[in-house]
Design a protein around this motif. Sequence first.
Motif, PDB file in Angstrom:
ATOM      1  N   PRO A 117       0.941  -1.217   0.306  1.00 46.99           N
ATOM      2  CA  PRO A 117       0.087   0.057  -0.605  1.00 46.99           C
ATOM      3  C   PRO A 117       0.988   1.578  -0.004  1.00 46.99           C
ATOM      4  CG  PRO A 117      -0.707  -1.677   1.639  1.00 46.99           C
ATOM      5  CD  PRO A 117       0.349  -2.232   1.220  1.00 46.99           C
ATOM      6  N   ASP A 118       1.990   1.848   1.388  1.00 42.58           N
ATOM      7  CA  ASP A 118       2.683   2.435   0.606  1.00 42.58           C
ATOM      8  C   ASP A 118       3.414   3.173  -0.563  1.00 42.58           C
ATOM      9  OD1 ASP A 118       2.888   2.973   3.293  1.00 42.58           O
ATOM     10  OD2 ASP A 118       3.566   1.466   4.316  1.00 42.58           O
ATOM     11  N   LEU A 119       3.949   1.721  -1.261  1.00 41.00           N
ATOM     12  CA  LEU A 119       4.501   2.023  -3.004  1.00 41.00           C
ATOM     13  C   LEU A 119       3.663   2.569  -2.938  1.00 41.00           C
ATOM     14  CD1 LEU A 119       6.884  -1.339  -2.573  1.00 41.00           C
ATOM     15  CD2 LEU A 119       7.296   1.166  -2.705  1.00 41.00           C
ATOM     16  N   ALA A 120       2.641   1.794  -3.491  1.00 43.63           N
ATOM     17  CA  ALA A 120       1.065   2.148  -3.811  1.00 43.63           C
ATOM     18  C   ALA A 120       0.894   3.855  -4.534  1.00 43.63           C
ATOM     19  CB  ALA A 120       0.087   1.610  -3.785  1.00 43.63           C
ATOM     20  N   ILE A 121       0.862   4.344  -2.592  1.00 42.60           N
ATOM     21  CA  ILE A 121       0.880   5.556  -2.379  1.00 42.60           C
ATOM     22  C   ILE A 121       1.368   6.018  -3.011  1.00 42.60           C
ATOM     23  CG2 ILE A 121       0.759   7.594  -0.330  1.00 42.60           C
ATOM     24  CD1 ILE A 121      -1.156   5.087   1.019  1.00 42.60           C
ATOM     25  N   LEU A 122       2.880   6.045  -3.025  1.00 41.41           N
ATOM     26  CA  LEU A 122       4.457   6.971  -2.966  1.00 41.41           C
ATOM     27  C   LEU A 122       4.133   6.537  -4.411  1.00 41.41           C
ATOM     28  CD1 LEU A 122       7.160   5.510  -0.612  1.00 41.41           C
ATOM     29  CD2 LEU A 122       5.346   7.659  -0.800  1.00 41.41           C
ATOM     30  N   THR A 123       4.035   5.399  -5.553  1.00 42.91           N
ATOM     31  CA  THR A 123       3.848   5.942  -6.870  1.00 42.91           C
ATOM     32  C   THR A 123       2.990   6.512  -7.866  1.00 42.91           C
ATOM     33  OG1 THR A 123       4.551   3.473  -7.203  1.00 42.91           O
ATOM     34  CG2 THR A 123       3.647   4.190  -9.055  1.00 42.91           C
ATOM     35  N   MET A 124       1.774   6.832  -6.665  1.00 44.33           N
ATOM     36  CA  MET A 124       0.942   7.660  -7.573  1.00 44.33           C
ATOM     37  C   MET A 124       0.847   8.806  -7.963  1.00 44.33           C
ATOM     38  SD  MET A 124      -2.603   5.252  -6.568  1.00 44.33           S
ATOM     39  CE  MET A 124      -2.497   5.126  -4.687  1.00 44.33           C
ATOM     40  N   ALA A 125       1.134   9.222  -6.445  1.00 42.69           N
ATOM     41  CA  ALA A 125       1.591  10.403  -6.283  1.00 42.69           C
ATOM     42  C   ALA A 125       2.434  11.327  -6.436  1.00 42.69           C
ATOM     43  CB  ALA A 125       1.591  10.535  -4.327  1.00 42.69           C
ATOM     44  N   GLY A 126       3.584  10.090  -6.978  1.00 40.77           N
ATOM     45  CA  GLY A 126       4.660  11.096  -8.058  1.00 40.77           C
ATOM     46  C   GLY A 126       5.683  10.773  -8.219  1.00 40.77           C
ATOM     47  N   TYR A 127       5.997  10.257  -6.321  1.00 39.74           N
ATOM     48  CA  TYR A 127       7.140  10.604  -5.731  1.00 39.74           C
ATOM     49  C   TYR A 127       7.972   9.466  -6.459  1.00 39.74           C
ATOM     50  CZ  TYR A 127       5.367  13.376  -1.729  1.00 39.74           C
ATOM     51  OH  TYR A 127       4.860  14.836  -1.765  1.00 39.74           O
ATOM     52  N   LEU A 128       7.256   8.457  -6.544  1.00 35.47           N
ATOM     53  CA  LEU A 128       8.066   7.045  -6.795  1.00 35.47           C
ATOM     54  C   LEU A 128       8.165   7.174  -8.301  1.00 35.47           C
ATOM     55  CD1 LEU A 128       8.697   5.032  -3.777  1.00 35.47           C
ATOM     56  CD2 LEU A 128      10.337   6.684  -5.039  1.00 35.47           C
ATOM     57  N   ASP A 129       8.905   5.971  -8.745  1.00 35.91           N
ATOM     58  CA  ASP A 129       8.190   5.474 -10.588  1.00 35.91           C
ATOM     59  C   ASP A 129       8.579   4.519 -10.448  1.00 35.91           C
ATOM     60  OD1 ASP A 129       6.963   5.596 -13.036  1.00 35.91           O
ATOM     61  OD2 ASP A 129       7.941   6.918 -13.788  1.00 35.91           O
ATOM     62  N   ALA A 130       8.376   3.063 -10.987  1.00 37.11           N
ATOM     63  CA  ALA A 130       8.205   1.704 -11.207  1.00 37.11           C
ATOM     64  C   ALA A 130       8.605   1.603 -12.049  1.00 37.11           C
ATOM     65  CB  ALA A 130       7.121   1.527 -10.372  1.00 37.11           C
ATOM     66  N   ARG A 131       9.627   0.861 -12.618  1.00 35.52           N
ATOM     67  CA  ARG A 131       9.311   0.090 -13.783  1.00 35.52           C
ATOM     68  C   ARG A 131       9.073  -1.713 -14.128  1.00 35.52           C
ATOM     69  NH1 ARG A 131      14.238   3.877 -16.602  1.00 35.52           N
ATOM     70  NH2 ARG A 131      12.185   5.918 -16.623  1.00 35.52           N
ATOM     71  N   PRO A 132       8.701  -2.157 -14.371  1.00 33.12           N
ATOM     72  CA  PRO A 132       8.666  -3.996 -14.844  1.00 33.12           C
ATOM     73  C   PRO A 132      10.419  -4.208 -14.563  1.00 33.12           C
ATOM     74  CG  PRO A 132       7.039  -2.663 -16.028  1.00 33.12           C
ATOM     75  CD  PRO A 132       8.018  -1.597 -15.829  1.00 33.12           C
ATOM     76  N   ARG A 133      10.306  -5.440 -13.611  1.00 31.05           N
ATOM     77  CA  ARG A 133      11.697  -5.711 -13.166  1.00 31.05           C
ATOM     78  C   ARG A 133      12.823  -5.462 -13.905  1.00 31.05           C
ATOM     79  NH1 ARG A 133       9.239  -8.228 -18.015  1.00 31.05           N
ATOM     80  NH2 ARG A 133      10.579  -7.337 -19.263  1.00 31.05           N
ATOM     81  N   VAL A 134      12.817  -4.127 -13.175  1.00 31.49           N
ATOM     82  CA  VAL A 134      13.823  -2.701 -12.440  1.00 31.49           C
ATOM     83  C   VAL A 134      13.370  -2.313 -11.198  1.00 31.49           C
ATOM     84  CG1 VAL A 134      14.888  -0.707 -13.042  1.00 31.49           C
ATOM     85  CG2 VAL A 134      13.904  -2.174 -15.178  1.00 31.49           C
ATOM     86  N   GLY A 135      12.621  -2.041 -10.948  1.00 40.58           N
ATOM     87  CA  GLY A 135      12.129  -1.633 -10.089  1.00 40.58           C
ATOM     88  C   GLY A 135      11.428   0.047  -9.261  1.00 40.58           C
ATOM     89  N   TYR A 136      11.820   0.258  -8.160  1.00 42.20           N
ATOM     90  CA  TYR A 136      11.487   1.639  -8.303  1.00 42.20           C
ATOM     91  C   TYR A 136      12.623   2.212  -8.196  1.00 42.20           C
ATOM     92  CZ  TYR A 136       7.109  -0.518  -6.345  1.00 42.20           C
ATOM     93  OH  TYR A 136       6.200  -1.182  -6.414  1.00 42.20           O
ATOM     94  N   PHE A 137      12.323   3.923  -8.087  1.00 46.79           N
ATOM     95  CA  PHE A 137      12.972   4.643  -8.786  1.00 46.79           C
ATOM     96  C   PHE A 137      12.488   5.672  -8.062  1.00 46.79           C
ATOM     97  CE2 PHE A 137      11.943   4.258 -12.680  1.00 46.79           C
ATOM     98  CZ  PHE A 137      11.697   5.550 -13.231  1.00 46.79           C
ATOM     99  N   TYR A 138      13.138   7.067  -7.531  1.00 49.26           N
ATOM    100  CA  TYR A 138      13.047   8.265  -7.715  1.00 49.26           C
ATOM    101  C   TYR A 138      12.793   9.265  -8.264  1.00 49.26           C
ATOM    102  CZ  TYR A 138      13.197  12.624  -3.341  1.00 49.26           C
ATOM    103  OH  TYR A 138      12.822  13.662  -3.575  1.00 49.26           O
ATOM    104  N   THR A 139      11.653   9.797  -8.497  1.00 50.45           N
ATOM    105  CA  THR A 139      11.243  11.072  -9.321  1.00 50.45           C
ATOM    106  C   THR A 139      12.419  12.044  -9.137  1.00 50.45           C
ATOM    107  OG1 THR A 139       9.610  11.748  -8.284  1.00 50.45           O
ATOM    108  CG2 THR A 139       8.876   9.957  -9.699  1.00 50.45           C
ATOM    109  N   GLY A 140      12.388  12.341  -8.114  1.00 53.64           N
ATOM    110  CA  GLY A 140      13.159  13.760  -8.026  1.00 53.64           C
ATOM    111  C   GLY A 140      12.606  14.860  -7.180  1.00 53.64           C
ATOM    112  N   LYS A 141      10.836  14.684  -7.864  1.00 54.52           N
ATOM    113  CA  LYS A 141      10.217  15.542  -7.722  1.00 54.52           C
ATOM    114  C   LYS A 141       9.846  16.350  -5.734  1.00 54.52           C
ATOM    115  CE  LYS A 141       8.047  14.323 -11.886  1.00 54.52           C
ATOM    116  NZ  LYS A 141       7.176  14.166 -12.951  1.00 54.52           N
ATOM    117  N   THR A 142       9.657  17.329  -5.985  1.00 52.00           N
ATOM    118  CA  THR A 142       9.354  17.658  -4.459  1.00 52.00           C
ATOM    119  C   THR A 142       7.691  17.448  -4.465  1.00 52.00           C
ATOM    120  OG1 THR A 142       9.303  20.431  -5.051  1.00 52.00           O
ATOM    121  CG2 THR A 142      11.542  19.389  -4.282  1.00 52.00           C
ATOM    122  N   GLY A 143       7.605  17.934  -3.314  1.00 48.43           N
ATOM    123  CA  GLY A 143       6.342  18.447  -2.871  1.00 48.43           C
ATOM    124  C   GLY A 143       5.497  19.308  -3.155  1.00 48.43           C
TER     125      GLY A 143
END
Length: 206
Positions: free
Chosen positions: A38-64
């Motif tokens: 749930p936390d990963l889903a929230i952070l991804t939907m909010a735009g803090y993280l991005d996710a790519r299949p078979r790669v994983g999560y990475f930080y978008t670098g965007k501020t609030g």
Amino acid sequence: MELNKRQEKILEIVKENGPITGEHIADQLHLTRATLRPDLAILTMAGYLDARPRVGYFYTGKTGAQLLTENMKKLFVKDYQSIPVVISENTSVYDAIVTMFLEDVGTLFVVDKDSLLVGVLSRKDLLRASIGKQELGALPVNIIMTRMPNITMCKKEDLLIDVAQQLIDKQIDGMPVVKEADKGFEVIGRITKTNLTKAFVALAGE
């Protein structure tokens, strides 16, 4: 959007180690992948993280603030407009004052016999007229209203943030939402400072 401590910790891990899989994030926090989902889903939907299949999560670098700006640019008039209060151009100032009071609105939209927008009445317009010595029951609103083409209006496809800027620039409380007709504009809604406040409060709570 306010992050909880676990979400902030997830962001730190991804900033330092990204791209990183959900399993590896869970390992570092000594939690299960299911617990973190749930936390990963929230952070991804909010735009803090991005996710790519078979790669994983990475930080978008965007501020609030950047994310808030992006989300505000997804809000449209059609999603927050309310029902307009419309009167005829032959309505008396007295009846307009009564209508504004009963409907509890700050702006009335004036239409002609073809139901096309010809004017706007604000609280200030009606107050100014009532201070004078005219007989309010005999004075039609078309004498005191703001007329076309001096009416600030918007369409349902417009961005809410652009409408907010117009309200600030023009120092008005609201404007009609219109659609084009053969000989003018038909009023289909209204946007006010109250609508905007509700939209931005809802956005902040997401």
